[in-house]
Design an enzyme around this catalytic site. Sequence first.
Site, mmCIF file in Angstrom:
data_model
loop_
_atom_site.group_PDB
_atom_site.id
_atom_site.type_symbol
_atom_site.label_atom_id
_atom_site.label_comp_id
_atom_site.label_asym_id
_atom_site.label_seq_id
_atom_site.Cartn_x
_atom_site.Cartn_y
_atom_site.Cartn_z
ATOM 1 N N CYS A 1 0.819 -1.211 0.000
ATOM 2 C CA CYS A 1 0.000 0.000 0.000
ATOM 3 C C CYS A 1 0.853 1.260 0.000
ATOM 4 C CB CYS A 1 -0.886 0.051 1.254
ATOM 5 S SG CYS A 1 -2.021 -1.326 1.443
ATOM 6 N N CYS B 1 -2.958 5.115 2.402
ATOM 7 C CA CYS B 1 -4.045 4.157 2.194
ATOM 8 C C CYS B 1 -5.122 4.327 3.277
ATOM 9 C CB CYS B 1 -3.507 2.731 2.224
ATOM 10 S SG CYS B 1 -4.791 1.490 1.875
ATOM 11 N N CYS C 1 -2.641 -2.926 -3.585
ATOM 12 C CA CYS C 1 -3.907 -2.656 -2.901
ATOM 13 C C CYS C 1 -4.893 -2.044 -3.894
ATOM 14 C CB CYS C 1 -3.668 -1.691 -1.741
ATOM 15 S SG CYS C 1 -5.184 -1.117 -0.927
ATOM 16 N N CYS D 1 -5.846 1.985 -2.553
ATOM 17 C CA CYS D 1 -4.948 3.134 -2.699
ATOM 18 C C CYS D 1 -4.117 3.110 -3.971
ATOM 19 C CB CYS D 1 -4.031 3.246 -1.479
ATOM 20 S SG CYS D 1 -2.844 1.867 -1.291
#
Length: 369
Positions: free
Chosen positions: A41, A45, A72, A75
Amino acid sequence: MATILSDPALDGAACYAAIVARDAAADGRFFTCVRTTGIFCRPVCPARTPLLKNVGFVASAAAAVAAGYRACKRCRPDAAPGSAAWDGSAASVRRALALIDAGGLDETKVDILGDRLGLGERQVRRLFGKHLGAPPVAVAQAKRLAAANELIAGTLPLAQVALAAGFGSVRRFNELYRAVHGETPAARRAHLRKGTTMNLILSRYASPVGEILIVTDGDTLRALDFADYEARMLRLLARHYGTVVLAEGDAPTAVTTALDAYFAGDATALDALPVATGGSEFQRSVWAALRAIPAGTTTGYGALAAALGNPGAARAVGLANGANPIGIVVPCHRVIGANGTLTGYAGGVARKEWLLRHEGALRHEGALL
């Protein structure tokens, strides 16, 4: 669980404090690898902050990808803003990144990249490891995926997205995208479109077999159906594009001219009209194959499946045929049952018979050429 990955050059305590605070100033400077989920991430995030014992920090998205972590979906770390994560601190690395952006590296040409930099292959790998924490190929792949993500949100066909982003083949693009993101490019595009609004033009055309609804985006056909099946057309548009706003307007002249010629007897008049569809990769392959069926001929579901290289997929071909959003122009009416019967048609079997007779595929009542 994934192995904890952490770059010793990064201050883990400072990085963790940044993700707790969701510090925008840290965005792009490092990435968080979460062992328990196998996801990496950005510092900003919005997901729940993982425990410190379960995370590691790396300087580049490429390093995370190379270690087997997936991006992810909230994000989008593979599309993080440019920063030290890509810049490196050595002139040779910056030059190498510029060459990669220009398509100067694939999985077999690290040595050629080195030649262009005036460095040996081993030295190139060492520099990338030092400054980016990942081998050159992983960096190239991550940059191509980032470029692809920018393009996926648009309307460019996914095969062209793959080539524009620098992938040598659509198959490799799909494989790598699924491995990194946990979904196919087509699925990602569908998710993006669910949250967007597409504005299209709805036109009406009087034909010998009933009023036809025409949906266009510029000069491109997005849907064509009979007026008495409007609800079905709207369902397919929503399935493929998310929220669709239809404004009444005139159809492009090229479309109406082609339809006029078709119903006047030129069965090939629709062949060159540009079309665009949503749907899965398999569905689009079926619809493309439909356009290759010559006017005046028919084929079966099994034969169409075999032509696509998947002879056991006759039923799936039939389902895709039934979900075709662009009737007549994408001629699903030219597909018949294995026993020669006309079988079903979204616009009604009577219309299917009329269209086949009009195109010359029916000699007399119930007899196919």
